[in-house]
Design an enzyme around this catalytic site. Structure first.
Site, mmCIF file in Angstrom:
data_model
loop_
_atom_site.group_PDB
_atom_site.id
_atom_site.type_symbol
_atom_site.label_atom_id
_atom_site.label_comp_id
_atom_site.label_asym_id
_atom_site.label_seq_id
_atom_site.Cartn_x
_atom_site.Cartn_y
_atom_site.Cartn_z
ATOM 1 N N ASN A 63 0.854 -1.184 0.000
ATOM 2 C CA ASN A 63 0.000 0.000 0.000
ATOM 3 C C ASN A 63 0.883 1.225 0.000
ATOM 4 O O ASN A 63 2.019 1.169 0.438
ATOM 5 C CB ASN A 63 -0.860 0.026 1.261
ATOM 6 C CG ASN A 63 -2.104 -0.804 1.130
ATOM 7 O OD1 ASN A 63 -2.569 -1.071 0.021
ATOM 8 N ND2 ASN A 63 -2.645 -1.232 2.249
ATOM 9 N N ASP B 19 -5.150 -5.467 2.484
ATOM 10 C CA ASP B 19 -6.317 -6.288 2.819
ATOM 11 C C ASP B 19 -6.182 -7.709 2.290
ATOM 12 O O ASP B 19 -6.823 -8.626 2.785
ATOM 13 C CB ASP B 19 -7.584 -5.631 2.240
ATOM 14 C CG ASP B 19 -7.940 -4.361 3.006
ATOM 15 O OD1 ASP B 19 -7.700 -4.332 4.231
ATOM 16 O OD2 ASP B 19 -8.429 -3.399 2.382
ATOM 17 N N LYS C 230 11.907 -16.912 -7.933
ATOM 18 C CA LYS C 230 11.521 -15.770 -8.742
ATOM 19 C C LYS C 230 10.691 -16.235 -9.958
ATOM 20 O O LYS C 230 11.096 -17.182 -10.652
ATOM 21 C CB LYS C 230 12.804 -15.071 -9.210
ATOM 22 C CG LYS C 230 12.594 -13.703 -9.737
ATOM 23 C CD LYS C 230 13.923 -13.067 -10.084
ATOM 24 C CE LYS C 230 13.659 -11.873 -10.975
ATOM 25 N NZ LYS C 230 14.814 -11.472 -11.735
ATOM 26 N N PRO D 107 -5.983 -10.931 7.884
ATOM 27 C CA PRO D 107 -6.796 -10.629 9.078
ATOM 28 C C PRO D 107 -6.878 -9.123 9.285
ATOM 29 O O PRO D 107 -5.947 -8.393 8.936
ATOM 30 C CB PRO D 107 -5.993 -11.284 10.222
ATOM 31 C CG PRO D 107 -4.612 -11.450 9.706
ATOM 32 C CD PRO D 107 -4.720 -11.582 8.209
ATOM 33 N N ASP D 108 -7.984 -8.666 9.841
ATOM 34 C CA ASP D 108 -8.106 -7.247 10.195
ATOM 35 C C ASP D 108 -7.573 -7.098 11.624
ATOM 36 O O ASP D 108 -8.248 -7.479 12.590
ATOM 37 C CB ASP D 108 -9.573 -6.803 10.097
ATOM 38 C CG ASP D 108 -9.703 -5.296 10.270
ATOM 39 O OD1 ASP D 108 -9.014 -4.734 11.144
ATOM 40 O OD2 ASP D 108 -10.485 -4.685 9.515
ATOM 41 N N ILE D 109 -6.379 -6.580 11.723
ATOM 42 C CA ILE D 109 -5.689 -6.536 13.019
ATOM 43 C C ILE D 109 -6.463 -5.686 14.034
ATOM 44 O O ILE D 109 -6.702 -6.102 15.167
ATOM 45 C CB ILE D 109 -4.250 -5.983 12.839
ATOM 46 C CG1 ILE D 109 -3.478 -6.851 11.838
ATOM 47 C CG2 ILE D 109 -3.518 -5.929 14.172
ATOM 48 C CD1 ILE D 109 -2.172 -6.260 11.345
ATOM 49 N N PHE E 186 -7.855 4.362 11.964
ATOM 50 C CA PHE E 186 -7.677 5.398 10.948
ATOM 51 C C PHE E 186 -8.455 4.989 9.710
ATOM 52 O O PHE E 186 -8.575 3.800 9.413
ATOM 53 C CB PHE E 186 -6.193 5.549 10.575
ATOM 54 C CG PHE E 186 -5.477 6.554 11.444
ATOM 55 C CD1 PHE E 186 -5.223 6.279 12.778
ATOM 56 C CD2 PHE E 186 -5.074 7.786 10.935
ATOM 57 C CE1 PHE E 186 -4.582 7.196 13.599
ATOM 58 C CE2 PHE E 186 -4.436 8.712 11.730
ATOM 59 C CZ PHE E 186 -4.186 8.421 13.063
ATOM 60 N N LYS F 155 -16.956 2.632 9.555
ATOM 61 C CA LYS F 155 -15.836 1.781 9.995
ATOM 62 C C LYS F 155 -15.716 1.773 11.518
ATOM 63 O O LYS F 155 -15.444 0.761 12.140
ATOM 64 C CB LYS F 155 -14.510 2.279 9.394
ATOM 65 C CG LYS F 155 -14.319 1.834 7.953
ATOM 66 C CD LYS F 155 -13.013 2.306 7.352
ATOM 67 C CE LYS F 155 -13.038 1.981 5.856
ATOM 68 N NZ LYS F 155 -11.871 2.424 5.138
ATOM 69 N N LYS G 89 -16.153 -1.699 13.543
ATOM 70 C CA LYS G 89 -15.034 -2.264 14.326
ATOM 71 C C LYS G 89 -15.171 -1.984 15.813
ATOM 72 O O LYS G 89 -14.298 -2.326 16.600
ATOM 73 C CB LYS G 89 -13.698 -1.718 13.803
ATOM 74 C CG LYS G 89 -13.428 -2.075 12.330
ATOM 75 C CD LYS G 89 -11.995 -1.835 11.923
ATOM 76 C CE LYS G 89 -11.880 -1.909 10.398
ATOM 77 N NZ LYS G 89 -10.510 -2.027 9.925
HETATM 78 N N1 CTP Z 1 -6.559 -2.247 9.610
HETATM 79 C C1 CTP Z 1 -5.989 -3.304 10.257
HETATM 80 N N2 CTP Z 1 -5.843 -4.498 9.606
HETATM 81 C C2 CTP Z 1 -6.263 -4.654 8.342
HETATM 82 C C3 CTP Z 1 -6.839 -3.569 7.672
HETATM 83 C C4 CTP Z 1 -6.976 -2.379 8.349
HETATM 84 O O1 CTP Z 1 -5.592 -3.168 11.417
HETATM 85 N N3 CTP Z 1 -6.109 -5.814 7.744
HETATM 86 C C5 CTP Z 1 -6.749 -0.984 10.332
HETATM 87 C C6 CTP Z 1 -5.921 0.168 9.816
HETATM 88 O O2 CTP Z 1 -4.684 0.274 10.493
HETATM 89 C C7 CTP Z 1 -6.821 1.362 10.076
HETATM 90 C C8 CTP Z 1 -8.201 0.801 9.849
HETATM 91 O O3 CTP Z 1 -8.083 -0.589 10.144
HETATM 92 O O4 CTP Z 1 -6.771 1.790 11.409
HETATM 93 C C9 CTP Z 1 -8.657 0.981 8.445
HETATM 94 O O5 CTP Z 1 -9.889 0.358 8.300
HETATM 95 P P1 CTP Z 1 -10.298 -0.473 7.008
HETATM 96 O O6 CTP Z 1 -11.776 -0.564 6.993
HETATM 97 O O7 CTP Z 1 -9.649 -1.774 6.985
HETATM 98 O O8 CTP Z 1 -9.739 0.437 5.919
HETATM 99 P P2 CTP Z 1 -9.457 0.030 4.463
HETATM 100 O O9 CTP Z 1 -8.563 -1.160 4.367
HETATM 101 O O10 CTP Z 1 -8.979 1.277 3.815
HETATM 102 O O11 CTP Z 1 -10.914 -0.395 4.046
HETATM 103 P P3 CTP Z 1 -11.550 -0.292 2.620
HETATM 104 O O12 CTP Z 1 -10.497 -0.790 1.704
HETATM 105 O O13 CTP Z 1 -12.757 -1.131 2.698
HETATM 106 O O14 CTP Z 1 -11.874 1.157 2.457
#
Ligand code: CTP
Length: 399
Positions: A210, A280, A290, A306-308, A324, A338, A342
């Protein structure tokens, strides 16, 4: 970020090659608005001349206990009258020993005795001098006497040896001094943060990532340390940024590594701040070797990461969680969505076009009470406002 404005600081410079770094420290302190008065020992003056410090501080430089420029001839008293702190950088083994015994055989040691403001020392010496039992004893005694010992650091030494004894870099010393004058909003708290991007390997040399400079996360970690947090752990994806003063950085690459590092750091945490731009998805099966180009189309299968943040916030013993959200449109709807999804007490939202990669940002804070827009400002100032807001919520929550 005006905590140094108008502060009167006495900077003592003793004999050590690191004295050249103190010139930069003085420049940083003056730039931040401090009123800096430099006192050179005789040995210190052999490394960097008074002219340099005078030009950088804009004030006369003092070396001699008998300097007649002070109208009452009492430089050793007058210099620390109204001073907010004395910092000796570099502090030689010799000056540490003198301070322990209360010796007063030159201007610097005399004014250290005749002071009622805090004393900080930044030792700099050869590794063997630092490890000598006499120095070890002296440092322990100084700490017991209430002196703040900053560093030293390990690394290459001017003498050609490698080891403990390098003076801390001027930026870190600046942070340490500034932190003393900051209100301790997070005193006693442990904070864990994520920052930067993650990197998800496709093969040993390629990957998906990203776009994230890490600046906002690092600025927040720094603001938490300055706010007196007992411990700040920054789990960071790949960035080119140095670890801020008072922050323990754990380097990771992928989202899975970031999650493991966060879970390992979490016990005892009062606050978790997810600033990282976590990928994500990751390639479901990274190639061991390679991948060679073939001219054919190549399809990658991606597996969700995983969404941490969501995982931490869902724990029964969840710390105070801050998220954020960087959006390209409809900020209010997506950010608040969001936050609710969460179950976060606080979320910081911004439009990507306002903050990504730059030094400034314009954000809106979302909490149970509604939305709180913050004026556009440099990221360190935004970080400070976020810390103030979260500290207030934390206090209200814990009663
Ligand atoms: N976050 C996380 N782990 C992930 C994805 C996001 O901890 N796998 C945290 C980011 O650090 C941030 C927040 O979740 O604090 C962002 O939310 P998220 O909904 O996941 O944002 P995006 O990935 O930008 O979602 P989208 O692509 O649906 O807009």
């Amino acid at each position: 970020m005006r905590e140094l404005e108008g502060r009167r600081l006495v900077i003592g410079v003793t004999g050590g090659v690191a004295a050249y770094k103190t010139a930069e420290l003085v420049r940083l302190l003056v730039k931040a608005g401090a009123d800096v008065h430099v006192v050179l020992t005789e040995a210190g003056a052999r490394f960097v001349g008074a002219v340099t410090f005078q030009a950088l501080s804009g004030n006369p430089v003092w070396t001699d206990l008998w300097d007649a420029r002070m109208s009452n001839n009492m430089a050793h008293i007058d210099l620390t009258r109204g001073a907010d702190a004395v910092l000796i950088a570099p502090a030689s083994a010799d000056v540490l020993a003198k301070l322990v015994h209360g010796l007063a055989d030159d201007l610097l040691t005399t004014l250290c005795l005749a002071r009622d403001c805090p004393l900080l020392v930044a030792p700099a010496m050869n590794r063997q001098m630092w490890e000598h039992p006499a120095t070890v004893r002296n440092v322990a005694q100084l700490r017991e006497d209430g002196v703040t010992v900053l560093g030293p650091d390990a690394g290459d030494q001017a003498c050609g040896e490698v080891g403990m004894g390098r003076m801390l870099e001027p930026e870190l010393l600046f942070e340490a001094v500034a932190a003393r004058f900051q209100s301790k909003l997070l005193a006693g708290r442990k904070v864990v943060l994520t920052a930067g991007p993650t990197f998800e390997a496709i093969d040993p040399v390629r990957g998906i990532t990203n776009s994230s400079s890490g600046k906002m996360g690092y600025a927040l970690a720094r603001a938490c340390a300055r706010a007196g947090a007992a411990e700040v752990v920054l789990v960071s994806g790949p960035t080119g940024l140095p670890a801020p003063w008072g922050v323990r950085r754990v380097d990771v690459k992928s989202a899975l590594e970031m999650r493991d590092a966060v879970l390992a750091a979490l016990p005892g945490a009062d606050v978790f701040i997810g600033v990282a731009a976590v990928a994500d998805y990751r390639p479901a099966q990274p190639a061991e070797h390679k991948i060679k180009k073939s001219g054919e189309a190549l399809a990658l299968t991606l597996a969700p990461n995983p969404d941490i943040l969501a995982e931490v916030a869902a724990r029964p013993d969840a710390p105070f969680c801050v998220g954020f959200a960087a959006e390209s449109r409809e900020l209010d709807a997506y950010a608040e969505g969001k936050r609710r999804a969460k179950k976060l007490p606080l979320l910081v939202g911004n439009l990507v076009q306002d903050g990504l990669g730059g030094d400034d940002n314009e954000v809106i804070l979302y909490d149970d009470a509604g939305r709180h827009p913050l004026a556009r400002a440099p990221k360190p100032a935004i970080a400070q406002r976020i810390v103030e807001h979260l500290a207030a919520l934390l206090r209200a929550r814990k009663g």
